[in-house]
Design a protein around this motif. Structure first.
Motif, PDB file in Angstrom:
ATOM      1  N   ILE A   1       2.498  14.297   9.897  1.00 10.62           N
ATOM      2  CA  ILE A   1       2.748  12.897  10.190  1.00 10.62           C
ATOM      3  C   ILE A   1       2.423  12.455  11.768  1.00 10.62           C
ATOM      4  O   ILE A   1       2.969  13.138  12.541  1.00 10.62           O
ATOM      5  CB  ILE A   1       4.105  12.195   9.961  1.00 10.62           C
ATOM      6  CG1 ILE A   1       4.468  12.511   8.382  1.00 10.62           C
ATOM      7  CG2 ILE A   1       4.433  10.811  10.294  1.00 10.62           C
ATOM      8  CD1 ILE A   1       5.816  12.205   7.952  1.00 10.62           C
TER       9      ILE A   1
ATOM     10  N   ARG B   1       2.648  -2.156   3.839  1.00  6.91           N
ATOM     11  CA  ARG B   1       2.674  -0.659   3.338  1.00  6.91           C
ATOM     12  C   ARG B   1       3.952  -0.073   3.139  1.00  6.91           C
ATOM     13  O   ARG B   1       4.936  -0.802   3.690  1.00  6.91           O
ATOM     14  CB  ARG B   1       1.784   0.076   4.679  1.00  6.91           C
ATOM     15  CG  ARG B   1       2.349   0.234   5.672  1.00  6.91           C
ATOM     16  CD  ARG B   1       1.452   0.780   6.837  1.00  6.91           C
ATOM     17  NE  ARG B   1       1.281   2.065   6.570  1.00  6.91           N
ATOM     18  CZ  ARG B   1       0.385   2.812   7.837  1.00  6.91           C
ATOM     19  NH1 ARG B   1       0.206   2.325   8.852  1.00  6.91           N
ATOM     20  NH2 ARG B   1       0.204   4.099   7.476  1.00  6.91           N
ATOM     21  N   ASP B   2       4.048   0.991   2.496  1.00 10.29           N
ATOM     22  CA  ASP B   2       5.433   1.472   2.116  1.00 10.29           C
ATOM     23  C   ASP B   2       6.128   1.779   3.452  1.00 10.29           C
ATOM     24  O   ASP B   2       5.325   2.208   4.381  1.00 10.29           O
ATOM     25  CB  ASP B   2       5.168   2.747   1.286  1.00 10.29           C
ATOM     26  CG  ASP B   2       5.140   2.496  -0.205  1.00 10.29           C
ATOM     27  OD1 ASP B   2       4.747   1.377  -0.705  1.00 10.29           O
ATOM     28  OD2 ASP B   2       5.085   3.582  -0.878  1.00 10.29           O
TER      29      ASP B   2
ATOM     30  N   SER C   1       0.685  -1.159  -0.008  1.00 13.58           N
ATOM     31  CA  SER C   1      -0.050   0.025   0.056  1.00 13.58           C
ATOM     32  C   SER C   1       0.860   1.268  -0.106  1.00 13.58           C
ATOM     33  O   SER C   1       1.869   1.158   0.798  1.00 13.58           O
ATOM     34  CB  SER C   1      -0.869  -0.068   0.974  1.00 13.58           C
ATOM     35  OG  SER C   1      -1.385   1.272   1.507  1.00 13.58           O
ATOM     36  N   PRO C   2       0.484   2.205  -0.726  1.00 12.18           N
ATOM     37  CA  PRO C   2       1.110   3.641  -0.864  1.00 12.18           C
ATOM     38  C   PRO C   2       1.233   4.569   0.331  1.00 12.18           C
ATOM     39  O   PRO C   2       2.075   5.323   0.745  1.00 12.18           O
ATOM     40  CB  PRO C   2       0.897   4.042  -2.088  1.00 12.18           C
ATOM     41  CG  PRO C   2      -0.576   3.653  -2.315  1.00 12.18           C
ATOM     42  CD  PRO C   2      -0.510   2.339  -1.783  1.00 12.18           C
ATOM     43  N   ASP C   3      -0.104   4.086   1.432  1.00 15.37           N
ATOM     44  CA  ASP C   3       0.088   4.666   2.670  1.00 15.37           C
ATOM     45  C   ASP C   3       1.114   4.371   3.469  1.00 15.37           C
ATOM     46  O   ASP C   3       1.320   3.343   4.124  1.00 15.37           O
ATOM     47  CB  ASP C   3      -1.495   4.319   3.207  1.00 15.37           C
ATOM     48  CG  ASP C   3      -1.434   5.054   4.550  1.00 15.37           C
ATOM     49  OD1 ASP C   3      -0.833   6.071   4.844  1.00 15.37           O
ATOM     50  OD2 ASP C   3      -2.279   4.566   5.505  1.00 15.37           O
ATOM     51  N   ALA C   4       2.025   5.140   3.494  1.00 13.06           N
ATOM     52  CA  ALA C   4       3.464   4.832   4.045  1.00 13.06           C
ATOM     53  C   ALA C   4       3.602   4.985   5.701  1.00 13.06           C
ATOM     54  O   ALA C   4       2.875   6.012   6.148  1.00 13.06           O
ATOM     55  CB  ALA C   4       4.595   5.803   3.343  1.00 13.06           C
TER      56      ALA C   4
ATOM     57  N   ASP D   1       6.929  11.720   1.480  1.00 14.37           N
ATOM     58  CA  ASP D   1       5.607  11.875   0.852  1.00 14.37           C
ATOM     59  C   ASP D   1       4.999  10.665   1.044  1.00 14.37           C
ATOM     60  O   ASP D   1       5.161   9.317   1.031  1.00 14.37           O
ATOM     61  CB  ASP D   1       5.920  11.737  -0.715  1.00 14.37           C
ATOM     62  CG  ASP D   1       6.340  13.363  -0.939  1.00 14.37           C
ATOM     63  OD1 ASP D   1       6.218  14.315  -0.423  1.00 14.37           O
ATOM     64  OD2 ASP D   1       6.898  13.574  -2.128  1.00 14.37           O
ATOM     65  N   GLY D   2       3.621  10.711   1.353  1.00 12.56           N
ATOM     66  CA  GLY D   2       2.770   9.447   1.447  1.00 12.56           C
ATOM     67  C   GLY D   2       2.686   9.152   2.894  1.00 12.56           C
ATOM     68  O   GLY D   2       1.991   7.943   3.269  1.00 12.56           O
ATOM     69  N   VAL D   3       3.639   9.482   3.891  1.00 12.63           N
ATOM     70  CA  VAL D   3       3.531   8.864   5.134  1.00 12.63           C
ATOM     71  C   VAL D   3       2.432   9.542   5.972  1.00 12.63           C
ATOM     72  O   VAL D   3       2.259  10.939   6.150  1.00 12.63           O
ATOM     73  CB  VAL D   3       4.979   9.289   5.646  1.00 12.63           C
ATOM     74  CG1 VAL D   3       5.079   8.781   7.319  1.00 12.63           C
ATOM     75  CG2 VAL D   3       5.758   8.659   5.208  1.00 12.63           C
ATOM     76  N   SER D   4       1.585   8.749   6.601  1.00  9.86           N
ATOM     77  CA  SER D   4       0.713   9.231   7.449  1.00  9.86           C
ATOM     78  C   SER D   4       0.879   8.985   9.069  1.00  9.86           C
ATOM     79  O   SER D   4       0.496   9.814   9.768  1.00  9.86           O
ATOM     80  CB  SER D   4      -0.674   8.447   7.106  1.00  9.86           C
ATOM     81  OG  SER D   4      -0.550   7.146   7.186  1.00  9.86           O
ATOM     82  N   GLU D   5       1.671   7.736   9.169  1.00 14.03           N
ATOM     83  CA  GLU D   5       1.768   7.595  10.884  1.00 14.03           C
ATOM     84  C   GLU D   5       3.333   7.213  10.978  1.00 14.03           C
ATOM     85  O   GLU D   5       3.967   6.770   9.998  1.00 14.03           O
ATOM     86  CB  GLU D   5       0.972   6.386  11.181  1.00 14.03           C
ATOM     87  CG  GLU D   5      -0.501   6.774  11.044  1.00 14.03           C
ATOM     88  CD  GLU D   5      -1.308   5.625  10.983  1.00 14.03           C
ATOM     89  OE1 GLU D   5      -2.536   5.677  11.268  1.00 14.03           O
ATOM     90  OE2 GLU D   5      -0.777   4.545  10.318  1.00 14.03           O
TER      91      GLU D   5
END
Length: 422
Positions: free
Chosen positions: A376, A126-127, A61-64, A156-160
């Motif tokens: 993040i 995930r990434d 998953s690109p949600d990193a 980029d794309g990191v949420s947590e």
């Protein structure tokens, strides 16, 4: 493949004391291990030898997810240690040395997890972004702050994110409590200055700034900050009540923290703001009243309470003492309850059936503050199963810092499970 204990020992042997010669040798070591495993690291410096390593591993998953750790350590006096603080020796099944807990042991677990995944052909779900940072033990200006300001695209794309100061075991009877940090107190490092009238020390002082400053610091030190229960700390206390089978009296939390011992330490410093004077400087000769006096104060405040904290500080200091910030950082908070918290808790329980994960708020601060600025959300999760006789908090910046080999191996298994569900 190197074991997690070997990697931890190797990292400790690099003297990355901050302030000092910088993190470059340790960063180059990390970059080499990752590169040899087929992970392409990005290595950059904010100043000569202030080196950071960032790498990205594609997942399903690109949600990193970001895992970050710091390579610098606080100073250590070899004369105060049983073993040399930069020896990295393994004695009694523990890795000894500065950084074993804070936080080269955690960095070693991350590296060992990734190397093991690559060797077994496991792909993260995930990434995965890895960051091994400079300068956490100061302000982060040469590390995390530089990384998010000058290399934002790497995240980029990191949420947590996950990092230090959480996921370790605290023994209580036949269960092990694992606090997972969902927030931190904010940081307010302040320089205070009192101005007055210079004069001869033998004459009555007209306006002695030393006395003004000391009186203000005395008021600040004596002040009993009121209890302020944030939702996360309230949730922790409720969890601890259920685990111990005894209600915790919210009207006497200081006494309850003492009664609960190591469990009480999880909320003792997190129920109120604090301001501790740490440095003083004034004058140049015993018979001269100086024209100014300075002090530094380490202030910490709970999420949402910065305005209240600063207003109280100003009232206690009075109008004759000015303040300026050496470092001011918000108090970050991550979502709780949340699906991701449940993932973290589930990975612990899967490896330790006696685990009781609970939310908590860190009393200090980490690089999570920098990453919070770019959206993040950070959790304190560097899983360790510790022996009951080890004082985890006491080893942070303390002497004879050490981490059990079996604890590191446990943490590597937990991280592998978290990242791959394997």
């Amino acid at each position: 493949m190197k074991s997690v204990a070997e990697i931890c020992s190797d990292l400790i042997r690099f003297d990355t004391t901050n302030p000092g010669a910088g993190e470059r040798p340790a960063a180059e070591y990390v970059a080499t291990l990752l590169s040899d495993a087929g992970v392409e690291p990005v290595v950059f410096e904010s100043a000569p030898r202030r080196t950071t390593v960032v790498a990205r591993i594609p997942g399903d998953s690109p949600d990193a997810l970001l895992i970050h750790g710091h390579l610098d350590v606080v100073p250590a006096d070899p004369a105060e240690w049983e073993l040399h603080p930069f020896s990295g020796e393994i004695v009694d099944d523990c890795v000894y040395g500065r950084g074993a807990v804070d936080m080269k042991g955690s960095c070693a677990m991350t590296i060992a997890t990734v190397l093991g995944m690559r060797e077994r052909g496991l792909r993260p779900k995930r990434d995965l972004v890895l960051a091994f940072l400079a300068d956490e033990e100061a302000t982060g200006d040469f590390g995390s702050r530089h990384a998010v300001a000058e290399h934002r695209e790497l995240f980029d794309g990191v949420s947590e994110a996950i990092s230090e100061s959480g996921g370790y075991s605290v023994n209580h009877g036949d269960v092990r409590v694992y606090p997972v940090a969902v927030g931190e107190r904010g940081t307010s490092w302040m320089k205070l200055t009192a101005h007055g009238v210079a004069g001869h020390g033998s004459r009555p002082a007209i306006d002695n700034p030393v006395a003004t400053l000391v009186e203000g610091l005395s008021r600040l030190s004596a002040y009993q900050w009121p209890v302020r229960l944030t939702p996360s700390v309230a949730a922790l206390i409720q969890n601890l009540s259920e685990i111990t089978g005894q209600a915790i009296d919210l009207d006497r939390l200081d006494a309850e923290a003492e009664r609960l011992g190591s469990l009480g330490s999880l909320f003792k410093a997190q129920i109120r703001n604090s301001a501790n004077p740490t440095m003083l400087e004034a004058g140049y000769k015993v018979n001269v009243v100086p024209s100014s006096a300075e002090a530094h104060v380490d202030g910490r405040y709970l999420p949402g309470l910065q305005e209240e904290f600063l207003a109280t500080v100003d009232e206690l200091l009075g109008p004759k003492i000015s303040r300026e910030f050496v470092n001011l950082e918000e108090a970050p908070a991550a979502p709780y309850p949340s699906d991701f918290f449940d993932e973290l808790a589930g990975s612990l329980v899967a490896e330790d059936p006696l685990a009781r994960p609970v939310p908590y708020v860190m009393s200090g601060g980490t690089d999570a503050k920098s990453f919070d600025r770019i959206g993040i959300k950070g959790y304190g999760f560097a899983p360790l199963m510790l022996r009951p006789d080890l004082d985890y908090f006491g080893m942070f910046h303390g002497k004879d810092e050490r981490v059990p080999v079996e604890g590191l191996e446990f943490g590597t298994r937990v991280l592998t499970r978290l990242l791959t569900s394997a």
